[in-house]
Write a protein that holds these residues in place. Structure first.
Motif, short mmCIF file in Angstrom:
data_model
loop_
_atom_site.label_atom_id
_atom_site.label_comp_id
_atom_site.label_asym_id
_atom_site.label_seq_id
_atom_site.Cartn_x
_atom_site.Cartn_y
_atom_site.Cartn_z
N THR A 71 0.81 -1.21 0.00
CA THR A 71 0.00 0.00 0.00
C THR A 71 0.85 1.27 0.00
OG1 THR A 71 -1.48 -1.29 1.38
CG2 THR A 71 -2.02 1.01 1.08
N GLY A 72 1.90 1.27 0.81
CA GLY A 72 2.73 2.47 0.93
C GLY A 72 3.37 2.85 -0.39
N LEU A 73 3.97 1.85 -1.07
CA LEU A 73 4.61 2.14 -2.36
C LEU A 73 3.57 2.55 -3.38
CD1 LEU A 73 7.28 -0.70 -2.63
CD2 LEU A 73 7.59 1.64 -1.91
N GLY A 74 2.36 1.96 -3.28
CA GLY A 74 1.28 2.33 -4.20
C GLY A 74 0.91 3.79 -4.06
N ILE A 75 0.80 4.24 -2.79
CA ILE A 75 0.49 5.66 -2.57
C ILE A 75 1.61 6.53 -3.14
CG2 ILE A 75 0.16 7.42 -0.78
CD1 ILE A 75 -1.07 5.19 0.95
N MET B 1 2.47 -5.11 7.70
CA MET B 1 3.74 -4.66 7.09
C MET B 1 4.33 -5.81 6.27
SD MET B 1 6.47 -2.79 6.69
CE MET B 1 6.14 -1.39 7.72
N SER B 2 4.73 -5.47 5.08
CA SER B 2 5.31 -6.49 4.23
C SER B 2 6.71 -6.81 4.73
CB SER B 2 5.39 -5.98 2.80
OG SER B 2 6.14 -4.80 2.77
N SER B 3 7.03 -8.10 4.76
CA SER B 3 8.34 -8.47 5.27
C SER B 3 9.41 -8.36 4.19
CB SER B 3 8.29 -9.88 5.84
OG SER B 3 7.79 -10.75 4.87
N LEU B 106 8.70 2.05 11.20
CA LEU B 106 7.52 1.68 11.97
C LEU B 106 6.35 2.59 11.62
CD1 LEU B 106 9.21 1.02 15.42
CD2 LEU B 106 8.47 -0.65 13.73
N PHE B 107 6.64 3.90 11.43
CA PHE B 107 5.61 4.85 11.06
C PHE B 107 5.01 4.50 9.70
CE2 PHE B 107 4.39 8.95 9.08
CZ PHE B 107 3.39 9.30 9.95
N ILE B 111 1.15 3.77 8.71
CA ILE B 111 0.44 4.45 7.63
C ILE B 111 -0.18 3.41 6.69
CG2 ILE B 111 0.81 5.83 5.54
CD1 ILE B 111 0.77 7.64 7.79
N GLU B 112 0.61 2.36 6.36
CA GLU B 112 0.09 1.31 5.47
C GLU B 112 -1.15 0.68 6.07
OE1 GLU B 112 3.03 -1.65 4.49
OE2 GLU B 112 2.97 -1.01 2.41
N ARG B 113 -1.08 0.33 7.36
CA ARG B 113 -2.23 -0.31 7.99
C ARG B 113 -3.42 0.65 8.05
NH1 ARG B 113 1.75 -2.79 10.96
NH2 ARG B 113 1.77 -1.20 12.58
N PHE B 114 -3.14 1.95 8.28
CA PHE B 114 -4.21 2.95 8.35
C PHE B 114 -4.97 3.01 7.03
CE2 PHE B 114 -5.48 7.47 7.75
CZ PHE B 114 -6.43 7.54 8.75
N PHE B 115 -4.24 3.00 5.91
CA PHE B 115 -4.92 3.12 4.62
C PHE B 115 -5.58 1.83 4.19
CE2 PHE B 115 -2.49 7.04 4.12
CZ PHE B 115 -3.48 7.86 3.63
N ARG B 116 -5.32 0.72 4.93
CA ARG B 116 -6.02 -0.53 4.59
C ARG B 116 -7.36 -0.63 5.30
NH1 ARG B 116 -1.13 -4.35 5.08
NH2 ARG B 116 0.02 -3.73 3.24
#
Lengths: 111, 140
Positions: A71-75, B1-3, B106-107, B111-116
Motif C-alpha cells: 500500500t505504501g509504495l502504491g500511494i 507490514m510487508s516483510s 515503523l511509522f 500508515i500502510e495499515r491505516f490506509f487498509r
C-alpha cells in the motif's frame, strides 16, 4: 508430509514462486506435519501475470502495488505520477518478481 | 507490514525519490521559471491527453516554495503532501540513521495499515477521484 502431496503442490503452484525458492519450499513442506496440508491447500496466491497486466494498464496510478499489498509504495506511485513515469516503467519489469516474493511470504506465514 | 520491504530498502527508495524530486524541482525552477508546461513525464497525459490525478504537482510544489499557498492548492493539493514528504523524510531518515532506530519504518507500517482500513481507503479513493475530475476540468 508425503513426497507425493508435496510434489503435487509444487507442480500446481510453481508459477507463483521464484524458481530459486522452490527447492527450499519443497524441503520445508516435506518436514512439516500433515495437519497443515488443509490450510496450505486453501491459500490463494496472486498471479504474477495478472499483476503484470495491471501494471501495464494502471501502473501509473500505483494500482499494481496496491494489488499485491504494497500500500505504501502504491500511494507513493499514485502521488508522484508513477515516479515521473520512470518508476511505472521500471515496475513493469519488477512487478512479477515482487508478486512472487509476496506469495512466498504468504506461504512462509503458514509453514 | 510487508516483510519483503526491509527498512534499509525503504530508506533507499525514499532517499532516491527525494533526490530525484529535488533535482526535478530545481531543474524546473531554473529552466522553467514561468511554470509553463515543460517536459511532460506523465504517460497517461501523453497517451490520452487527459491529465492524471497527480498532474500539476510540479507546479504546485514550485508555487509552494515561492510561498503562494492558494495558487499551489489550485494547481494540485497533492503538492502539499509531496512537499511535506520531501522536507521531512530526509531529516527523519538522518535522525534514524544517527540514533540507529527504525522509527520512520515503523511509522510507514502504521500508515500502510491505516490506509487498509476500509472507510479510510474509500474516502481516500473518493478524494483522489474528485481531484482527478478537478484536474480534468482545469485542463492541466
Amino acid at each position: 508430509m508425503e513426497a507425493q502431496k508435496v510434489d503435487m503442490f509444487i507442480m500446481t503452484n510453481a508459477k507463483y514462486f521464484e524458481s530459486h525458492q522452490l527447492p527450499a519450499i519443497r524441503d520445508r513442506l516435506l518436514e512439516i506435519d500433515d495437519s497443515k496440508w488443509a490450510i496450505i491447500q486453501t491459500l490463494q496466491f496472486k498471479d504474477p501475470t495478472i499483476s503484470l497486466i495491471v501494471s501495464l494498464l494502471g501502473g501509473q496510478l500505483g494500482i499494481d502495488r496496491f494489488l499485491i499489498g504494497d500500500t505504501g509504495l502504491g500511494i507513493g506511485k499514485l502521488l508522484t505520477c508513477g515516479g515521473l513515469g520512470i518508476w511505472a516503467i521500471v515496475d513493469w519489469f519488477l512487478i512479477m518478481g515482487a508478486t512472487r516474493e509476496k506469495n512466498v511470504d504468504k506461504l512462509r506465514q503458514v509453514i | 507490514m510487508s516483510s519483503t520491504l526491509s527498512s534499509r530498502k525503504l530508506y533507499t527508495i525514499l532517499l532516491i525519490a527525494c533526490a530525484t524530486g529535488y533535482f526535478w524541482i530545481f531543474y524546473n525552477y531554473a529552466y522553467n521559471p514561468g511554470y509553463q508546461e515543460g517536459v511532460n513525464t506523465c504517460i497517461i497525459k501523453q497517451v490520452t491527453s487527459i491529465p492524471c490525478p497527480s498532474c500539476g504537482t510540479t507546479r504546485a510544489v514550485l508555487t509552494l516554495f515561492n510561498l503562494q499557498l492558494l495558487e499551489s492548492l489550485y494547481w494540485n493539493p497533492i503538492g502539499l503532501i509531496i512537499v511535506g514528504i520531501m522536507v521531512f523524510a530526509p531529516i527523519w531518515i538522518a535522525i534514524d540513521l544517527i540514533l540507529k532506530k527504525d522509527s520512520l519504518y515503523l511509522f510507514y507500517g502504521k500508515i500502510e495499515r491505516f490506509f487498509r482500513i476500509r472507510w479510510v481507503a474509500i474516502i481516500s479513493i473518493i478524494l483522489i477521484l474528485a481531484n482527478w475530475i478537478w484536474n480534468i476540468q482545469k485542463g492541466l
